[in-house]
Design a protein around this motif. Structure first.
Motif, PDB file in Angstrom:
ATOM      1  N   LEU A 252       5.392  -0.459  -1.211  1.00 31.97           N
ATOM      2  CA  LEU A 252       5.330  -1.453  -0.137  1.00 31.97           C
ATOM      3  C   LEU A 252       6.680  -2.145   0.041  1.00 31.97           C
ATOM      4  O   LEU A 252       7.081  -2.465   1.161  1.00 31.97           O
ATOM      5  CB  LEU A 252       4.248  -2.488  -0.437  1.00 31.97           C
ATOM      6  CG  LEU A 252       2.797  -1.990  -0.434  1.00 31.97           C
ATOM      7  CD1 LEU A 252       1.837  -3.140  -0.735  1.00 31.97           C
ATOM      8  CD2 LEU A 252       2.435  -1.354   0.902  1.00 31.97           C
TER       9      LEU A 252
ATOM     10  N   GLU B 184       3.885   1.095   8.116  1.00 28.17           N
ATOM     11  CA  GLU B 184       3.209   0.197   7.191  1.00 28.17           C
ATOM     12  C   GLU B 184       2.120   0.913   6.428  1.00 28.17           C
ATOM     13  O   GLU B 184       1.619   1.952   6.874  1.00 28.17           O
ATOM     14  CB  GLU B 184       2.596  -0.987   7.946  1.00 28.17           C
ATOM     15  CG  GLU B 184       1.502  -0.572   8.917  1.00 28.17           C
ATOM     16  CD  GLU B 184       0.885  -1.773   9.611  1.00 28.17           C
ATOM     17  OE1 GLU B 184       1.226  -2.904   9.245  1.00 28.17           O
ATOM     18  OE2 GLU B 184       0.028  -1.553  10.499  1.00 28.17           O
TER      19      GLU B 184
ATOM     20  N   ASP C 131      -3.203  -7.497  -2.979  1.00 25.78           N
ATOM     21  CA  ASP C 131      -3.016  -8.738  -3.729  1.00 25.78           C
ATOM     22  C   ASP C 131      -3.599  -8.538  -5.133  1.00 25.78           C
ATOM     23  O   ASP C 131      -4.819  -8.557  -5.327  1.00 25.78           O
ATOM     24  CB  ASP C 131      -3.722  -9.888  -3.007  1.00 25.78           C
ATOM     25  CG  ASP C 131      -3.378 -11.240  -3.635  1.00 25.78           C
ATOM     26  OD1 ASP C 131      -3.115 -11.293  -4.843  1.00 25.78           O
ATOM     27  OD2 ASP C 131      -3.404 -12.242  -2.876  1.00 25.78           O
TER      28      ASP C 131
ATOM     29  N   LEU D 293       2.929  -1.198  -5.251  1.00 22.51           N
ATOM     30  CA  LEU D 293       3.641  -2.385  -4.768  1.00 22.51           C
ATOM     31  C   LEU D 293       5.116  -2.081  -4.548  1.00 22.51           C
ATOM     32  O   LEU D 293       5.752  -2.619  -3.629  1.00 22.51           O
ATOM     33  CB  LEU D 293       3.478  -3.535  -5.757  1.00 22.51           C
ATOM     34  CG  LEU D 293       2.057  -4.105  -5.877  1.00 22.51           C
ATOM     35  CD1 LEU D 293       1.994  -5.178  -6.957  1.00 22.51           C
ATOM     36  CD2 LEU D 293       1.578  -4.671  -4.548  1.00 22.51           C
TER      37      LEU D 293
ATOM     38  N   SER E 246       9.141  -2.243   3.374  1.00 20.23           N
ATOM     39  CA  SER E 246       9.754  -3.451   3.925  1.00 20.23           C
ATOM     40  C   SER E 246      11.244  -3.246   4.155  1.00 20.23           C
ATOM     41  O   SER E 246      11.778  -3.622   5.214  1.00 20.23           O
ATOM     42  CB  SER E 246       9.517  -4.618   2.972  1.00 20.23           C
ATOM     43  OG  SER E 246      10.154  -5.778   3.443  1.00 20.23           O
TER      44      SER E 246
ATOM     45  N   SER F 273      -1.604  -3.784   2.605  1.00 17.32           N
ATOM     46  CA  SER F 273      -1.110  -4.691   1.566  1.00 17.32           C
ATOM     47  C   SER F 273      -2.108  -4.751   0.406  1.00 17.32           C
ATOM     48  O   SER F 273      -3.266  -4.329   0.548  1.00 17.32           O
ATOM     49  CB  SER F 273      -0.909  -6.085   2.151  1.00 17.32           C
ATOM     50  OG  SER F 273      -2.149  -6.591   2.623  1.00 17.32           O
TER      51      SER F 273
END
Length: 774
Positions: free
Chosen positions: A390, A209, A214, A387, A394, A212
């Motif tokens: 990321l 990971e 936003d 992003l 996933s 994150s």
């Protein structure tokens, strides 16, 4: 018995003492000494001689003394020398000593500890009991030694043993004729299952990971704030004003003033400030909204730096590398889906561009917290790239879940129970082979013989403990009776009870309790709360001294060899009242007829007088003293009790002493009138050539005040006390004050002067000097 202390060199106060020809000890001996002169040193020397313990003497070596310690003591027929830190011979008789060391070692210090109970046990049970206790100690020593050897054997036996197997189970392993053949078969079976074990223990793939992000929340955080009463230039205007007009405390001063503005008038001069620009800047700068806006920007910076710490990237890279290594192993045993690759160099480059871009925007916001910061297209592209990374992570983790499920299925297909059984069987066969090797067989034979000896020691110990317990119960009953007999005769308001032995901690010890007002009180320990009744808070110091003396007397009474022993009493009357002193003197004197010799060391001149008066066989009595020799040394010399203690002086002293003890039937005026005669009597005895019988205290004070030579020069430090006590006491004498019989007496004032008087006469020391020097 002790005939003479011939010499003492470099020990305590005795730096170079050599006895005169007439300084001899007799069957009964009274040795007077002020505190600090050397009583304890003398009793310690005798204890060291009796116990043949040189450390007691070495510990008393004169501080600053030059040369070796040496002592010579003459007994009945031998001269006992202490040289080169050891005694060269031991007296043919034993010496029993009652002193502070006896009390602290055998009875109590501040409390009665477990060590006291062990020592109390040993001197209570007597010679026969001590022999049994010594046998018990010897058995304990043998068991301890055997257990130490046992540990060594066990260490050697354990070498090479595999798995968790006790010594006893290892020794009991059965012998096998074909052990090598069985071992070979077991090893072949184990080898066949070895790969399965590796598969079972191999790790799964790890998910990865990165922090994150936003985008919408971030843009909202750096957008501008619309605050009606905040000026864009408020901070610059305010800080420039402080710099140009005020000092280091200017900001606090301005903030205080702004908080006092309740309308449009200045809180200092009451002028109208509604249209003054700088005031608006101050109000903006110190407003709560301004502070919150600044704090928000600061928290945004801290939160991002914590979340996007470089350690997160390093951990991510490490896990990806580990997964690549694991894929090499697992490809041998399962069919893996096409490997989902992550380009670590690309991830590293995106990370750097993304974090640097975001930090740049945050810094801009910090510089202009109320500006609306627009995210440029260049940084929006970096955010898009991050992003995207990321999203790849996933997808990668979905791949990891799929692979780990295949691995778990492969592991579950292994029969682990069978493998473990083979491993245990292999381990047992190896231990059997080891058990019957010649070196192990030899150690085990020795170990078994040693265990038989230890079992025998333990059985003998248990038997001896039971014998000792039965013996001591009878002795302790007798001790308890005699101790209480002496306590009653001393006027004590308590008695001892439940005197018994125990083996707590493996060593025999004694225990008992007290009965006070028909209530049983346990001895207690250092952990007993002060709020609970115990030895340390229910008995006075006089009671404790009486208890210790009662123990010592009970010991002497139960000693069948008392007639061949010398007894030393070192200050046996500490903290005792007059009645107990008399009883103590009676008990001490009783042993002058029972024992080989009695030596009494005391700092109480009137206790010495009491002994002298009661002892009728004066030809068997030696009167000695320990006195000053030079400036600070001590010597043993002859002494005359009768000359040193005169009748009026004796009575005056006890009158003052009884007053301090709170005796209720005393005449305070008589006490006050006794102060001056007591001091005068004391000084006349100590300074016979300087203070004649037809002179008074005032005359002596004048001589001290003008003194230029010894011995009166030694009284200079006491001059103020002498003058003030004399001024107080002369108010109560007819020859100085015709109204002395009506002079009012303040009890508190009287108590103060009585204490000073007794302290003065205890602190005055005679001074030795040669007549040639006068």
């Amino acid at each position: 018995m002790i005939k003479k202390i011939i010499n003492i060199k470099n020990t305590g106060k005795f730096r170079s003492f050599v006895a005169k020809s007439d300084v001899l000890f007799n069957r009964m001996n009274i040795v007077y000494s002020e505190n600090g002169r050397g009583k304890t040193t003398l009793s310690t020397v005798l204890r060291s001689l009796n116990e043949q313990n040189p450390e007691l003497v070495i510990g008393r070596k004169t501080l600053g003394g030059i040369g070796e310690q040496s002592l010579e003591i003459l007994s009945d027929s031998n001269k006992h020398q202490f040289k080169n830190n050891t005694w060269l011979s031991k007296p043919e008789f034993e010496i029993e000593i009652f002193d502070s060391l006896f009390v602290s070692q055998n009875v109590y210090s501040k409390i009665i500890e477990h060590d006291h109970k062990k020592q109390l046990y040993l001197f209570t049970i007597g010679k026969t009991g001590v022999e049994k206790a010594n046998q018990l100690d010897q058995l304990d020593a043998e068991i301890k030694k055997a257990n130490s050897t046992k540990k060594e054997f066990e260490t050697n036996i354990r070498v090479g043993i595999e798995g968790v197997l006790s010594i006893d189970d290892f020794i009991k392993l059965p012998f096998k004729e074909n052990i090598d053949e069985e071992l070979h078969k077991c090893q072949q079976t184990l080898l066949a299952h070895s790969k399965e074990a590796e598969i079972k223990s191999k790790a799964l793939f790890s998910k990865v990971e990165l922090p994150s992000f936003d985008r919408i929340k971030f843009k909202s955080s750096i957008s501008g704030h619309t605050i009606s009463d905040i000026l864009d230039t408020a901070e610059v205007t305010t800080k420039n004003h402080i710099k140009n007009r005020l000092d280091l405390n200017g900001e606090k001063w301005l903030e205080y003033g702004v908080n006092k503005i309740n309308d449009n008038s200045c809180p200092f001069c009451e002028q109208d400030i509604s249209d003054i620009g700088i005031i608006k800047a101050f109000k903006s700068y110190f407003s709560e909204e301004y502070k919150k806006a600044i704090k928000l920007v600061e928290s945004l910076s801290v939160a991002f730096n914590q979340k996007c710490d470089i350690e997160n990237l390093l951990t991510f890279q490490s896990k990806v590398h580990t997964n690549i290594e694991l894929s090499t192993f697992w490809k041998q045993y399962i069919t893996l889906p096409d490997l989902y690759n992550l380009d670590l160099e690309y991830f590293n480059d995106v990370w750097k561009q993304f974090t640097s871009g975001i930090r740049e925007l945050i810094e801009n916001k910090k510089r202009s917290p109320f500006d609306c910061i627009i995210v440029p297209d260049e940084i929006n592209q970096k955010i898009d790239m991050y992003l995207n990374c990321l999203q790849q992570i996933s997808n990668y983790n979905d791949y990891i879940d799929e692979v780990n499920k295949l691995i778990e299925d492969r592991k579950n297909s292994i029969n682990q129970h069978t493998l473990q059984n083979i491993q245990v069987a292999h381990q047992r066969l190896k231990n059997i082979k080891l058990r019957y090797e010649s070196s192990k067989v030899e150690f085990i034979d020795k170990y078994n013989k040693l265990m038989s000896s230890i079992n025998k020691y333990n059985n003998d110990k248990e038997k001896l403990r039971n014998e000792l317990k039965e013996y001591t119960e009878a002795i302790f009953r007798k001790y308890e009776h005699r101790i209480n007999h002496h306590l009653v005769n001393c006027g004590a308001n308590f008695k001892v009870a439940d005197f018994k032995s125990s083996f707590i901690g493996g060593k025999p010890s004694s225990n008992f309790s007290f009965v006070i007002n028909n209530v049983t009180v346990q001895i207690g320990s250092e952990n007993t709360p002060q709020t609970s009744a115990s030895f340390r808070n229910t008995l006075s110091e006089g009671d404790k001294s009486s208890l210790a003396f009662a123990f010592f007397l009970a010991k002497l009474e139960n000693d069948p060899d008392i007639s061949s022993k010398a007894i030393v009493f070192d200050d046996p009357i500490s903290s005792l009242d007059r009645h107990r002193k008399r009883y103590t003197s009676d008990q001490v004197l009783s042993y002058s007829n029972k024992a080989k010799q009695v030596i009494v060391l005391t700092h109480d001149i009137y206790f010495a007088r009491m002994l002298w008066e009661k002892y009728t066989e004066k030809k068997l009595l030696s009167q000695l003293c320990i006195k000053r020799d030079g400036l600070s040394d001590s010597m043993i010399d002859t002494w005359d009790v009768e000359e040193e203690t005169r009748s009026d002086y004796y009575q005056g002293y006890f009158l003052l002493a009884d007053f301090l003890r709170g005796k209720t039937d005393l005449n305070f005026r008589s006490v006050a009138m006794s102060i001056r005669p007591l001091i005068e009597g004391n000084l006349r005895i100590r300074f016979p050539e300087d203070f004649s019988s037809n002179e008074w205290l005032g005359d002596f004070i004048k001589k001290v005040r003008t003194a230029t030579s010894e011995p009166l020069l030694q009284m200079k430090p006491h001059l103020t006390d002498l003058e003030e006590i004399n001024d107080f006491s002369k108010r109560f004498h007819h020859n100085r004050d015709p109204y002395s019989h009506t002079e009012p007496i303040n009890e508190i004032e009287l108590e103060s002067y009585v204490k000073r008087t007794l302290k003065l006469i205890q602190g005055v020391h005679n001074v030795s000097y040669s007549y040639e020097a006068i």
